[in-house]
Design an enzyme around this catalytic site. Sequence first.
Site, mmCIF file in Angstrom:
data_model
loop_
_atom_site.group_PDB
_atom_site.id
_atom_site.type_symbol
_atom_site.label_atom_id
_atom_site.label_comp_id
_atom_site.label_asym_id
_atom_site.label_seq_id
_atom_site.Cartn_x
_atom_site.Cartn_y
_atom_site.Cartn_z
ATOM 1 N N CYS A 213 -3.470 10.241 -20.661
ATOM 2 C CA CYS A 213 -2.554 9.223 -20.141
ATOM 3 C C CYS A 213 -1.232 9.825 -19.703
ATOM 4 O O CYS A 213 -0.703 10.707 -20.378
ATOM 5 C CB CYS A 213 -2.203 8.197 -21.222
ATOM 6 S SG CYS A 213 -3.598 7.338 -21.849
ATOM 7 N N ARG B 111 -16.844 -0.651 -6.671
ATOM 8 C CA ARG B 111 -16.773 -2.103 -6.844
ATOM 9 C C ARG B 111 -16.503 -2.853 -5.547
ATOM 10 O O ARG B 111 -16.910 -3.983 -5.385
ATOM 11 C CB ARG B 111 -15.696 -2.467 -7.866
ATOM 12 C CG ARG B 111 -16.059 -2.039 -9.277
ATOM 13 C CD ARG B 111 -15.215 -2.761 -10.289
ATOM 14 N NE ARG B 111 -13.812 -2.493 -10.125
ATOM 15 C CZ ARG B 111 -13.187 -1.426 -10.609
ATOM 16 N NH1 ARG B 111 -13.879 -0.511 -11.255
ATOM 17 N NH2 ARG B 111 -11.905 -1.257 -10.428
ATOM 18 N N GLY C 213 -0.207 4.332 -23.499
ATOM 19 C CA GLY C 213 0.297 5.692 -23.312
ATOM 20 C C GLY C 213 -0.043 6.733 -24.368
ATOM 21 O O GLY C 213 0.369 7.871 -24.219
ATOM 22 N N GLY D 119 -6.663 4.978 -28.432
ATOM 23 C CA GLY D 119 -6.076 6.152 -27.794
ATOM 24 C C GLY D 119 -5.258 7.012 -28.732
ATOM 25 O O GLY D 119 -4.748 6.554 -29.756
ATOM 26 N N GLY D 120 -5.184 8.294 -28.370
ATOM 27 C CA GLY D 120 -4.330 9.229 -29.105
ATOM 28 C C GLY D 120 -4.963 9.851 -30.329
ATOM 29 O O GLY D 120 -4.313 10.631 -31.029
ATOM 30 N N GLU E 1 3.384 22.542 -41.801
ATOM 31 C CA GLU E 1 2.727 22.788 -43.080
ATOM 32 C C GLU E 1 1.339 22.134 -43.132
ATOM 33 O O GLU E 1 0.428 22.614 -43.808
ATOM 34 C CB GLU E 1 3.617 22.203 -44.193
ATOM 35 C CG GLU E 1 3.178 22.470 -45.611
ATOM 36 C CD GLU E 1 4.060 21.695 -46.583
ATOM 37 O OE1 GLU E 1 4.757 22.338 -47.370
ATOM 38 O OE2 GLU E 1 4.060 20.439 -46.548
ATOM 39 N N TYR F 209 -13.266 15.226 -18.091
ATOM 40 C CA TYR F 209 -12.719 14.032 -18.745
ATOM 41 C C TYR F 209 -11.514 13.596 -17.934
ATOM 42 O O TYR F 209 -10.624 14.407 -17.669
ATOM 43 C CB TYR F 209 -12.314 14.360 -20.186
ATOM 44 C CG TYR F 209 -11.732 13.183 -20.951
ATOM 45 C CD1 TYR F 209 -12.299 11.918 -20.867
ATOM 46 C CD2 TYR F 209 -10.618 13.340 -21.772
ATOM 47 C CE1 TYR F 209 -11.774 10.842 -21.558
ATOM 48 C CE2 TYR F 209 -10.087 12.275 -22.483
ATOM 49 C CZ TYR F 209 -10.667 11.030 -22.371
ATOM 50 O OH TYR F 209 -10.148 9.962 -23.066
ATOM 51 N N SER G 104 -5.109 10.874 -24.570
ATOM 52 C CA SER G 104 -4.973 12.307 -24.288
ATOM 53 C C SER G 104 -4.881 12.593 -22.795
ATOM 54 O O SER G 104 -4.414 13.653 -22.408
ATOM 55 C CB SER G 104 -6.152 13.062 -24.903
ATOM 56 O OG SER G 104 -7.373 12.523 -24.425
HETATM 57 P P1 XMP Z 1 -8.016 9.294 -25.944
HETATM 58 O O1 XMP Z 1 -6.756 9.806 -26.569
HETATM 59 O O2 XMP Z 1 -9.033 8.913 -26.961
HETATM 60 O O3 XMP Z 1 -7.582 7.955 -25.182
HETATM 61 O O4 XMP Z 1 -8.529 10.274 -24.955
HETATM 62 C C1 XMP Z 1 -8.502 7.097 -24.588
HETATM 63 C C2 XMP Z 1 -7.791 5.827 -24.143
HETATM 64 O O5 XMP Z 1 -6.810 6.113 -23.144
HETATM 65 C C3 XMP Z 1 -6.606 4.965 -22.322
HETATM 66 N N1 XMP Z 1 -6.697 5.400 -20.932
HETATM 67 C C4 XMP Z 1 -5.644 5.615 -20.133
HETATM 68 N N2 XMP Z 1 -4.315 5.431 -20.355
HETATM 69 N N3 XMP Z 1 -3.869 6.243 -18.173
HETATM 70 C C5 XMP Z 1 -3.430 5.746 -19.345
HETATM 71 O O6 XMP Z 1 -2.209 5.594 -19.528
HETATM 72 C C6 XMP Z 1 -5.191 6.443 -17.884
HETATM 73 O O7 XMP Z 1 -5.558 6.917 -16.807
HETATM 74 C C7 XMP Z 1 -6.117 6.103 -18.918
HETATM 75 N N4 XMP Z 1 -7.478 6.157 -18.987
HETATM 76 C C8 XMP Z 1 -7.788 5.706 -20.236
HETATM 77 C C9 XMP Z 1 -7.670 3.957 -22.686
HETATM 78 O O8 XMP Z 1 -7.069 2.976 -23.500
HETATM 79 C C10 XMP Z 1 -8.677 4.810 -23.466
HETATM 80 O O9 XMP Z 1 -9.446 4.046 -24.366
#
Ligand code: XMP
Length: 520
Positions: free
Chosen positions: A344, A439, A339, A378-379, A507, A423, A342
């Site tokens: 998610c 697939r 979660g 992520g994040g 800050e 994205y 960005s």
């Molecule tokens: P950032 O923050 O770098 O995150 O854009 C990329 C990571 O997000 C995950 N990911 C998802 N998580 N729903 C989610 O909850 C989604 O649809 C989704 N798509 C990707 C994944 O771990 C990726 O590396």
Amino acid sequence: MAATRNSILDDPFYQPADEFFPANNKIGLTFDDITLATLFSEILPRDTQLDTQLAENLHLHIPVISADMDTVTESRMSIAMALNGGLGLIHYNMPERQQLSEVSRVKNHVHGLIQEPIKVSPEQFIGDVLALIEEKKFGFSTFPVVDENGKLAGLLSGHVVKPRYAGKKVSEALTPRAQVHTVTKKELGRDPIARADKFFTEHIGIHKLLVVDDDDHLHGLITMSDVERITQERKAQFKPARDAHFHLICGAALSTTRNAFGELDRARILSHVGALVERGVDVVAVSTAHGHSKGVGDTVKVLRDAFPKLPIIAGNVTSAAGVEYLADCGANAIKVGQGPGSICTTRIVAGVGIPQMTALYVSSRAAARKKVTILADGGITKSGDIVKALTLSQAVICGGIFAGCNEAPGDIVEISGKLYKQYRGMGSLAAMKAGSAARYGHEKNSTQKVAPEGVEALKEACGSVDRVLAQLIGGIQSGMGYLGAANLEQLRQKARYIRVSPAGQREAAPHDVVELKTGN
Ligand code: XMP
């Protein structure tokens, strides 16, 4: 003498991970909730080492991986990541055979030895060769000439591949076999690049070296420009990430494929990964939203049994139990993150997930016990987040940061004078539909989630991966310099944390100014 060591006066405020996170165990913390304290340093940022070992056979020169998402990583992104010392994980929202050719493209990129050079025959006309160059958009015009038995007949030099000679046969224009420089496979030895480099120095004006066997069958071509590029790379601080045969490294993601009865399709998973291994894949990632699950564990076990030496990434988890489970199943590196991405919406849709720094701390302690590595997935929106993530993990996985790059799949679109790229989350409706269609040949897949957990979005176009990574690496090295850490192991050992108040967060960013140029 000036004090260079820690002072006990700092200790109640700036705490190491094993004190800080347990002391904050009632709240989930993420990147912006904490900051790192500086330490005495003798380390210049530019001297820091960013090498990281993710598995016995998986070594990166920078701890950055591009995410296995269909708007982030295909072969172009993977090549750019590996050339910079990192790794790209090719997504699986495409037919299996397409994923195989994406992997092949990475593995065959700018190798010192072109194993299957484009050949022409003595009977062709120069006009045919010109048409071939035009049709295939080749950026070169010198070709080995091979007879009908596969034996080397000569070399057709670019100097004679001209429209004025279109009516002449290749056999009339070629440099004859006796005058062509060749080397046998045996003579190339263990370091073909060094051998070829020496050859080109000793033979002024010769730019191509052909590789033949004892029967004079053609087995490859080495060009001076490739050799020079590779020799140059060997001197750079962050070398490309290559395998033992000097090919760029490449990863591929896979899902827990199921058959029509909803059971794990072991045969299909094994044949898919077998084909990836044949193409030279360096690591596979069993990539799902819920890695602490039987499907992921069983997939990892099946792969571990069949491919004992293959590095396996698995995830995603956010608990010590999840790390322990996947490690016991045979994974080498575990993806941590539920979660934080960005795009998610898992935390909103499903109400689950853990803020990333807490998830990383808990996971990292289990990983240390199980002797596996963890990847912060992520994040990440800025280099400072990477420094914080690397205090608890061996590498980071980024999607959004790279999605606006030229090398990401998809076209640039212009909206109100600004340039963007698409994205989207892999759990978004559009990505799930595209994945099922690719697939399974239809739009509905019974195992797919009903409620999407990702959004479709845009990222501002941001140029090349080289440029973005240069900024990120500069930031990581700067952070390491502030902590006096010469390498990533020292960063993990030395990090001390403190929580940041909302006022402290304000800050931290530019404030009370009219910003003319953004920091990046
Ligand atoms: P950032 O923050 O770098 O995150 O854009 C990329 C990571 O997000 C995950 N990911 C998802 N998580 N729903 C989610 O909850 C989604 O649809 C989704 N798509 C990707 C994944 O771990 C990726 O590396």
